[in-house]
Design an enzyme around this catalytic site. Structure first.
Site, short mmCIF file in Angstrom:
data_model
loop_
_atom_site.label_atom_id
_atom_site.label_comp_id
_atom_site.label_asym_id
_atom_site.label_seq_id
_atom_site.Cartn_x
_atom_site.Cartn_y
_atom_site.Cartn_z
N GLU A 1 0.85 -1.17 0.00
CA GLU A 1 0.00 0.00 0.00
C GLU A 1 0.89 1.23 0.00
O GLU A 1 0.83 2.07 -0.87
CB GLU A 1 -0.80 -0.08 1.29
CG GLU A 1 -2.00 0.75 1.41
CD GLU A 1 -2.67 0.42 2.74
OE1 GLU A 1 -3.76 -0.14 2.71
OE2 GLU A 1 -2.11 0.74 3.82
N ILE B 1 -3.40 -2.95 17.62
CA ILE B 1 -3.34 -2.32 18.93
C ILE B 1 -3.35 -3.41 20.00
O ILE B 1 -2.57 -3.39 20.94
CB ILE B 1 -4.52 -1.36 19.12
CG1 ILE B 1 -4.33 -0.13 18.23
CG2 ILE B 1 -4.65 -0.95 20.59
CD1 ILE B 1 -5.52 0.83 18.23
#
Lengths: 495, 495
Positions: free
Chosen positions: A286, A356
């Site tokens: 990306e 996370i």
């Protein structure tokens, strides 16, 4: 600079930011170029100036992905953003999103361009796009990112161009292809990482250009930390595991790699450098970061594909000095192509994305701190994790000096379900969840991935959940978030 | 029956179930045909006989998806299943999975065949497949489902065939195509729902066939309830919404439809019948049920594609009576093609799938009751929801006579994140989440989708979450599961 506008009629539209920005008023849907890099600089500054001068207005801001302080940061601070989509990573903007002062909706990056073309986001009033040149026929050559710019330029009622001082030699690095939309879509004809299927410019109707600005502003540079011990260990786990899978003949040796954004992602790719097993790499990702240039310089890259380049100051200099050489290896695409589920699954991408927190059963939280507070957004992680041939989710086992465990009984928000995650990685170890039941995953994630300080607490939860409720994925719903609640009260997840 | 074995050498391999089943021993990895229908019947019965006679053995059982009582049920009861993958819907098997007596791993259906070919599931010792015929060259003609059978037949060391009494006229309804695996995969060349891209039989090496059985056993029939008021209301909401989107020019009028398995799915498709707006339907789904035949009879279907057909007793009769006519409209494909993310996104499928519960922010639980207890599995819901052009998640607003709310503060397990769900539907109403922030979604889901009995409680949670923690998606982690915990203690989610 003006010679970069090779379509002569547009030279007459060169103007100043204040004049150009008059097309942007209260309620304007503003679609900008930019995907970590390649965002417009002059118009945002001018909007801030107007706000500081006391003008009251709000815009709806749509980009490719994050844009950094020079767009998201200053516009948020000026209080002129009503809506923002998708992904952002600016501190001020994040605070305002969490305070519900800026409306934000987080989308899979691969889906946006099609939604804009379908009209789901409303009229595209104005597009502001950065370019290194306008071609003889009035088409656009983008800068360091492509993002959603091709679609924004196609759909916008009015277009404002910022001619960037970035090297003209970027022309030729982009490959612009907008797929037809259903029901008339045909296959996206990428069969190998480096395939070029479109044009090196963004097609544009020059009659819709209302202003051209000559800019001297550059992207702010990325700052990458040297990979620390933890990042190096996680990278080593991944490279060892893939090597093992290849040697066992369960994975072909030539699948392309994707690695998310940031230090850990950069560290993983850096890990290739010292590892002789890996050569002839394809990178279908990306955002391309410094490590990609290093690997190209070592002769280890066959092709690198992305939607943007985010480079440190040092890497930028190298890149532009020998652009002719890097252009042979690098192709920049629209994000709906770089992140296309169709292409990712066809090529069989090995996907590495950060979390996370991850729970003992492999559910992944990529976006929300303690369930409520948005961090940056899901970005392309779902596009790659869900469709890759092999997907890794990576996180250091603790955060905040050990007061937070990244391995928890139950994640406080789920972005990726266990069904879409193959391998969980921390600096302590790695678990391949594919051949395991959820209970087996929990046993191994606790033993191999969790930080030793938290293993007993996690094991205790897991065992009591088995003996209390049982089930395929045993949970104690009345204490599933005890780790988080303790952290919210005491500042630490520890007992 | 023997004339159905048109490849003469295989006629010599016709034998009895006891002899055939000797190839299946303790530790055998057994790969069977079957995807709600089309599963083998004689071998499972024989394995149960052996277990009842006191033989001790365990097999690892892999299918296309669910197989019902006649395979999963009786084998689970006999205690001979060590591992089962993927999706199942049998009560006895479910109990044993939740008691950890049978190991179960739930996978996206589109991914399995490729994983088997990669060797991720270990050696394919024996495949047992149902067929209506063996062709002159020794290839297989499947019955009412395709599932993963083409890959299982290709990979198996030994093959056992059960020749089914089902009509030979099924030949020609199947379209068998196994994609190359990465990095050599090419586009899957389906451009329209009804496209045929493969062969009407499953290629097979007849030398690996160790036994052929002549069977007189049929699939057990599906039983569909007449759509009740709730199902009809949900169907009406969906059809009204899509009509509106088409009229607003935000959705092309000819996108194909997918509808999950079961009564609600059947009701949605039945809703088309009385609605003159919808004609020339394309159905690109997983399991084709009764309503598809009804719609074909009404002349409303251009093409219907799936991996299996599950029909009621009544519909079966109609189907086989006029098979020649239905074969013009229906194509049965391998599940990796019916559920292919590439094809689903290309065609722009409108996807409708059911949930166990949905939370106020649109996170979806499709698999686990009260977080721990596996219901059936994720099946193809992730394949369609994540890649459809427009995806609906559907659930009656309550269950268990109103004691359970399907709209909860936080779902107790997440299979599909809010990023992959466009529209939430209950009998009370519908919320299009696409243009909304999570807080706006919560407001509308509580007001429009939740059952009136639960609206105040949900609103109270939502408001207190905003004022206590705030954030982009406000949650109170210490009471996020109060609804579930109350239900576990009192048998009702009500206060």
């Amino acid at each position: 600079m003006k010679d970069r506008i090779r379509y002569a009629p547009l030279r007459d539209k060169v103007t100043d930011p204040a004049t150009a920005a008059r097309h942007i008023q209260d309620g304007t849907n503003l679609f900008i170029s930019g995907f970590t890099a390649g965002y417009p600089k002059l118009i945002p500054r001018e909007l801030v100036r107007r706000a500081s001068a006391g003008e009251t207005f709000k815009i709806n801001l749509f980009a490719g992905a994050s844009t950094g302080d020079s767009v998201d940061g200053i516009l948020a601070e000026a209080g002129v953003v009503a809506w923002r989509r998708p992904y952002m990573s600016d501190r001020t903007m994040r605070q305002q999103i969490n305070a519900d002062l800026i409306k934000f909706k987080d989308d899979h990056l691969s889906r946006l361009a099609g939604q804009v073309r379908a009209g789901d986001w409303g009229a595209a009033h104005v597009a502001v796009v950065e370019a290194v040149a306008v071609t003889e026929k009035g088409h656009l050559v983008p800068t360091m990112s492509v993002g959603n710019t091709p679609t924004y330029v196609r759909e916008a009622e009015k277009i404002i161009i910022e001619i960037s001082p970035e090297s003209k030699e970027l022309e030729g690095i982009h490959d612009i292809y907008i797929p037809e939309d259903p029901p008339y879509r045909m296959p996206i004809p990428i069969y190998r990482t480096g395939d070029r299927i479109g044009k090196p410019f963004i097609e544009m109707d020059p009659d819709r250009v209302v202003a051209v600005l000559l800019s001297d502003a550059q992207d702010s540079c990325a700052v990458f930390a040297e990979p620390d011990q933890v990042a190096r260990q996680m990278a080593a786990h991944i490279l060892d595991f893939v090597r093992h899978e290849i040697k066992q003949d369960r994975l072909p040796p030539t699948l392309p790699w994707q690695s998310g954004v940031g230090d850990v992602a950069n560290a993983v790719l850096s890990g290739f450098m010292a590892d002789d097993f890996y050569r002839d790499l394809d990178i279908y990702s990306e955002v391309l970061q410094d490590a990609v240039l290093d690997l190209i310089d070592m002769g280890k890259v066959r092709a690198a594909s992305g939607s943007s380049m985010t480079l440190s100051h040092h890497a930028r200099e190298r890149f532009f000095n020998e652009l002719y050489r890097y252009k042979e290896k690098i192709v920049l695409r629209p994000v709906e192509i770089s992140n296309s589920p169709e292409v990712i699954r066809r090529l069989g991408v090995i996907a590495i994305n950060t979390a996370i927190e991850v729970d003992i059963y492999g559910q992944v939280n990529s976006t929300h701190l303690t369930g409520s507070q948005m961090m940056n957004g899901i970005g392309g992680s779902g596009d790659f994790l869900r469709n890759g041939a092999l997907s890794f989710i990576v996180t250091p086992s603790t955060a905040k000096d050990g007061r937070v465990s990244a391995i928890v009984p139950m994640v406080s928000h789920v972005d990726h379900s266990e069904h879409s995650v193959d391998v969980v990685v921390t600096e302590h170890g790695l678990v391949d969840t594919r051949p395991l039941t959820p209970r087996q995953v929990a046993e191994q994630v606790i033993k191999k991935c969790a930080h030793p300080d938290y293993r007993d607490m996690l094991w205790d939860y897991f065992q009591r959940a088995i003996h209390s409720h049982g089930g395929h994925e045993p949970h104690l719903l009345d204490e599933a978030f005890d780790f988080h609640n303790r952290y919210l009260v005491t500042g630490s997840m520890k007992g």
